[in-house]
Design a protein around this motif. Structure first.
Motif, PDB file in Angstrom:
ATOM      1  N   LEU A  11      -5.591 -15.888  -2.541  1.00 32.44           N
ATOM      2  CA  LEU A  11      -6.256 -17.164  -2.819  1.00 32.44           C
ATOM      3  C   LEU A  11      -7.758 -17.052  -2.591  1.00 32.44           C
ATOM      4  O   LEU A  11      -8.555 -17.590  -3.368  1.00 32.44           O
ATOM      5  N   GLY A  12      -8.147 -16.354  -1.542  1.00 36.23           N
ATOM      6  CA  GLY A  12      -9.567 -16.161  -1.264  1.00 36.23           C
ATOM      7  C   GLY A  12     -10.253 -15.388  -2.375  1.00 36.23           C
ATOM      8  O   GLY A  12     -11.343 -15.756  -2.820  1.00 36.23           O
ATOM      9  N   ALA A  13      -9.614 -14.329  -2.849  1.00 37.67           N
ATOM     10  CA  ALA A  13     -10.180 -13.537  -3.943  1.00 37.67           C
ATOM     11  C   ALA A  13     -10.264 -14.367  -5.218  1.00 37.67           C
ATOM     12  O   ALA A  13     -11.258 -14.312  -5.950  1.00 37.67           O
ATOM     13  N   MET A  14      -9.238 -15.153  -5.476  1.00 38.10           N
ATOM     14  CA  MET A  14      -9.238 -16.009  -6.662  1.00 38.10           C
ATOM     15  C   MET A  14     -10.355 -17.045  -6.574  1.00 38.10           C
ATOM     16  O   MET A  14     -11.020 -17.333  -7.572  1.00 38.10           O
ATOM     17  N   ALA A  15     -10.563 -17.607  -5.391  1.00 32.31           N
ATOM     18  CA  ALA A  15     -11.614 -18.616  -5.210  1.00 32.31           C
ATOM     19  C   ALA A  15     -12.993 -18.005  -5.447  1.00 32.31           C
ATOM     20  O   ALA A  15     -13.839 -18.617  -6.103  1.00 32.31           O
ATOM     21  N   VAL A  16     -13.215 -16.817  -4.925  1.00 24.28           N
ATOM     22  CA  VAL A  16     -14.505 -16.142  -5.099  1.00 24.28           C
ATOM     23  C   VAL A  16     -14.780 -15.887  -6.580  1.00 24.28           C
ATOM     24  O   VAL A  16     -15.914 -16.022  -7.048  1.00 24.28           O
ATOM     25  N   GLU A  17     -13.754 -15.529  -7.329  1.00 28.28           N
ATOM     26  CA  GLU A  17     -13.899 -15.197  -8.747  1.00 28.28           C
ATOM     27  C   GLU A  17     -13.947 -16.429  -9.646  1.00 28.28           C
ATOM     28  O   GLU A  17     -14.317 -16.320 -10.816  1.00 28.28           O
ATOM     29  N   GLU A  18     -13.578 -17.603  -9.125  1.00 30.32           N
ATOM     30  CA  GLU A  18     -13.462 -18.819  -9.946  1.00 30.32           C
ATOM     31  C   GLU A  18     -14.823 -19.401 -10.285  1.00 30.32           C
ATOM     32  O   GLU A  18     -15.640 -19.658  -9.408  1.00 30.32           O
ATOM     33  N   ALA A  19     -15.054 -19.641 -11.581  1.00 33.79           N
ATOM     34  CA  ALA A  19     -16.323 -20.203 -12.045  1.00 33.79           C
ATOM     35  C   ALA A  19     -16.326 -21.735 -12.014  1.00 33.79           C
ATOM     36  O   ALA A  19     -17.379 -22.348 -11.845  1.00 33.79           O
ATOM     37  N   ASP A  20     -15.160 -22.360 -12.163  1.00 31.90           N
ATOM     38  CA  ASP A  20     -15.055 -23.821 -12.181  1.00 31.90           C
ATOM     39  C   ASP A  20     -15.099 -24.346 -10.741  1.00 31.90           C
ATOM     40  O   ASP A  20     -14.201 -24.048  -9.949  1.00 31.90           O
ATOM     41  N   PRO A  21     -16.134 -25.125 -10.388  1.00 34.62           N
ATOM     42  CA  PRO A  21     -16.267 -25.596  -9.004  1.00 34.62           C
ATOM     43  C   PRO A  21     -15.076 -26.427  -8.501  1.00 34.62           C
ATOM     44  O   PRO A  21     -14.670 -26.282  -7.349  1.00 34.62           O
ATOM     45  N   SER A  22     -14.492 -27.250  -9.359  1.00 34.97           N
ATOM     46  CA  SER A  22     -13.365 -28.071  -8.895  1.00 34.97           C
ATOM     47  C   SER A  22     -12.113 -27.228  -8.688  1.00 34.97           C
ATOM     48  O   SER A  22     -11.348 -27.459  -7.747  1.00 34.97           O
ATOM     49  N   LEU A  76      -8.552 -24.098  -4.878  1.00 30.18           N
ATOM     50  CA  LEU A  76      -8.110 -22.833  -4.283  1.00 30.18           C
ATOM     51  C   LEU A  76      -8.458 -22.763  -2.799  1.00 30.18           C
ATOM     52  O   LEU A  76      -7.658 -22.299  -1.985  1.00 30.18           O
ATOM     53  N   GLU A  77      -9.650 -23.222  -2.449  1.00 28.29           N
ATOM     54  CA  GLU A  77     -10.079 -23.183  -1.050  1.00 28.29           C
ATOM     55  C   GLU A  77      -9.272 -24.140  -0.182  1.00 28.29           C
ATOM     56  O   GLU A  77      -9.051 -23.877   1.004  1.00 28.29           O
ATOM     57  N   GLN A  78      -8.800 -25.241  -0.756  1.00 24.93           N
ATOM     58  CA  GLN A  78      -8.017 -26.223  -0.005  1.00 24.93           C
ATOM     59  C   GLN A  78      -6.522 -25.933  -0.035  1.00 24.93           C
ATOM     60  O   GLN A  78      -5.755 -26.560   0.691  1.00 24.93           O
ATOM     61  N   PHE A  79      -6.109 -24.993  -0.852  1.00 26.05           N
ATOM     62  CA  PHE A  79      -4.701 -24.673  -1.015  1.00 26.05           C
ATOM     63  C   PHE A  79      -3.987 -24.394   0.310  1.00 26.05           C
ATOM     64  O   PHE A  79      -2.902 -24.928   0.537  1.00 26.05           O
ATOM     65  N   PRO A  80      -4.549 -23.562   1.187  1.00 31.77           N
ATOM     66  CA  PRO A  80      -3.833 -23.259   2.431  1.00 31.77           C
ATOM     67  C   PRO A  80      -3.456 -24.503   3.237  1.00 31.77           C
ATOM     68  O   PRO A  80      -2.339 -24.608   3.734  1.00 31.77           O
ATOM     69  N   ASP A  81      -4.356 -25.451   3.361  1.00 34.19           N
ATOM     70  CA  ASP A  81      -4.046 -26.674   4.102  1.00 34.19           C
ATOM     71  C   ASP A  81      -3.063 -27.554   3.350  1.00 34.19           C
ATOM     72  O   ASP A  81      -2.174 -28.147   3.944  1.00 34.19           O
ATOM     73  N   GLY A  82      -3.230 -27.651   2.039  1.00 32.38           N
ATOM     74  CA  GLY A  82      -2.402 -28.547   1.247  1.00 32.38           C
ATOM     75  C   GLY A  82      -0.992 -28.070   1.002  1.00 32.38           C
ATOM     76  O   GLY A  82      -0.096 -28.863   0.738  1.00 32.38           O
ATOM     77  N   PHE A  83      -0.765 -26.763   1.105  1.00 29.28           N
ATOM     78  CA  PHE A  83       0.538 -26.227   0.741  1.00 29.28           C
ATOM     79  C   PHE A  83       1.208 -25.415   1.845  1.00 29.28           C
ATOM     80  O   PHE A  83       2.078 -24.584   1.576  1.00 29.28           O
ATOM     81  N   GLY A  84       0.812 -25.618   3.074  1.00 26.55           N
ATOM     82  CA  GLY A  84       1.549 -25.069   4.195  1.00 26.55           C
ATOM     83  C   GLY A  84       1.253 -23.623   4.578  1.00 26.55           C
ATOM     84  O   GLY A  84       2.008 -23.039   5.335  1.00 26.55           O
ATOM     85  N   VAL A  85       0.187 -23.047   4.056  1.00 28.47           N
ATOM     86  CA  VAL A  85      -0.189 -21.705   4.504  1.00 28.47           C
ATOM     87  C   VAL A  85      -1.115 -21.892   5.691  1.00 28.47           C
ATOM     88  O   VAL A  85      -2.169 -22.507   5.586  1.00 28.47           O
ATOM     89  N   ILE A  86      -0.713 -21.393   6.814  1.00 30.30           N
ATOM     90  CA  ILE A  86      -1.456 -21.598   8.051  1.00 30.30           C
ATOM     91  C   ILE A  86      -2.633 -20.632   8.113  1.00 30.30           C
ATOM     92  O   ILE A  86      -2.429 -19.415   8.128  1.00 30.30           O
ATOM     93  N   GLU A  87      -3.854 -21.150   8.158  1.00 31.32           N
ATOM     94  CA  GLU A  87      -5.027 -20.273   8.224  1.00 31.32           C
ATOM     95  C   GLU A  87      -5.065 -19.465   9.504  1.00 31.32           C
ATOM     96  O   GLU A  87      -5.648 -18.398   9.535  1.00 31.32           O
ATOM     97  N   ASP A  88      -4.461 -19.964  10.573  1.00 32.27           N
ATOM     98  CA  ASP A  88      -4.428 -19.222  11.833  1.00 32.27           C
ATOM     99  C   ASP A  88      -3.682 -17.902  11.683  1.00 32.27           C
ATOM    100  O   ASP A  88      -3.836 -16.999  12.491  1.00 32.27           O
ATOM    101  N   ALA A  89      -2.852 -17.808  10.630  1.00 34.27           N
ATOM    102  CA  ALA A  89      -2.022 -16.610  10.456  1.00 34.27           C
ATOM    103  C   ALA A  89      -2.846 -15.395  10.054  1.00 34.27           C
ATOM    104  O   ALA A  89      -2.385 -14.284  10.159  1.00 34.27           O
ATOM    105  N   VAL A  90      -4.077 -15.627   9.601  1.00 37.05           N
ATOM    106  CA  VAL A  90      -4.889 -14.502   9.129  1.00 37.05           C
ATOM    107  C   VAL A  90      -5.299 -13.610  10.265  1.00 37.05           C
ATOM    108  O   VAL A  90      -5.531 -13.968  11.339  1.00 37.05           O
TER     109      VAL A  90
END
Length: 92
Positions: A62-73, A78-92
């Motif tokens: 998701l991070g790589a996809m966000a960096v490569e994404e040209a559309d700001p929205s 993509l950047e909000q995906f982890p919080d919105g869909f249950g991927v815990i950022e603490d797991a990194v």
């Protein structure tokens, strides 16, 4: 002919994000809101059940996809995906 994606995981992550991005952007006339919620909750449930290693891999994608994404929205999605869909950022 070279592959469009570096891995099956990346291809599936791209497809999942495309579907969820579409659902998030749908108007009520395009998709029943209750059905949309069911799909989004289903994805959140599956993602929350990934192992820590799988969550880390998904976060990296998701991070790589966000960096490569040209559309700001879409990048914000993509950047909000982890919080919105249950991927815990603490797991990194």
């Amino acid at each position: 002919m070279p592959a469009a994606y570096p891995s099956l995981t990346r291809a599936l992550a791209e497809a999942l994000v495309d579907v969820l991005w579409f659902i998030e952007g749908c108007e009520d006339e395009q998709m029943d809101p209750d059905d949309a919620v069911k799909v989004l909750e289903g994805v959140a449930h599956v993602v929350s059940k990934l192992s820590r290693e799988q969550q880390n891999e998904f976060l990296d994608l998701l991070g790589a996809m966000a960096v490569e994404e040209a559309d700001p929205s879409r990048r914000a999605f993509l950047e909000q995906f982890p919080d919105g869909f249950g991927v815990i950022e603490d797991a990194v």
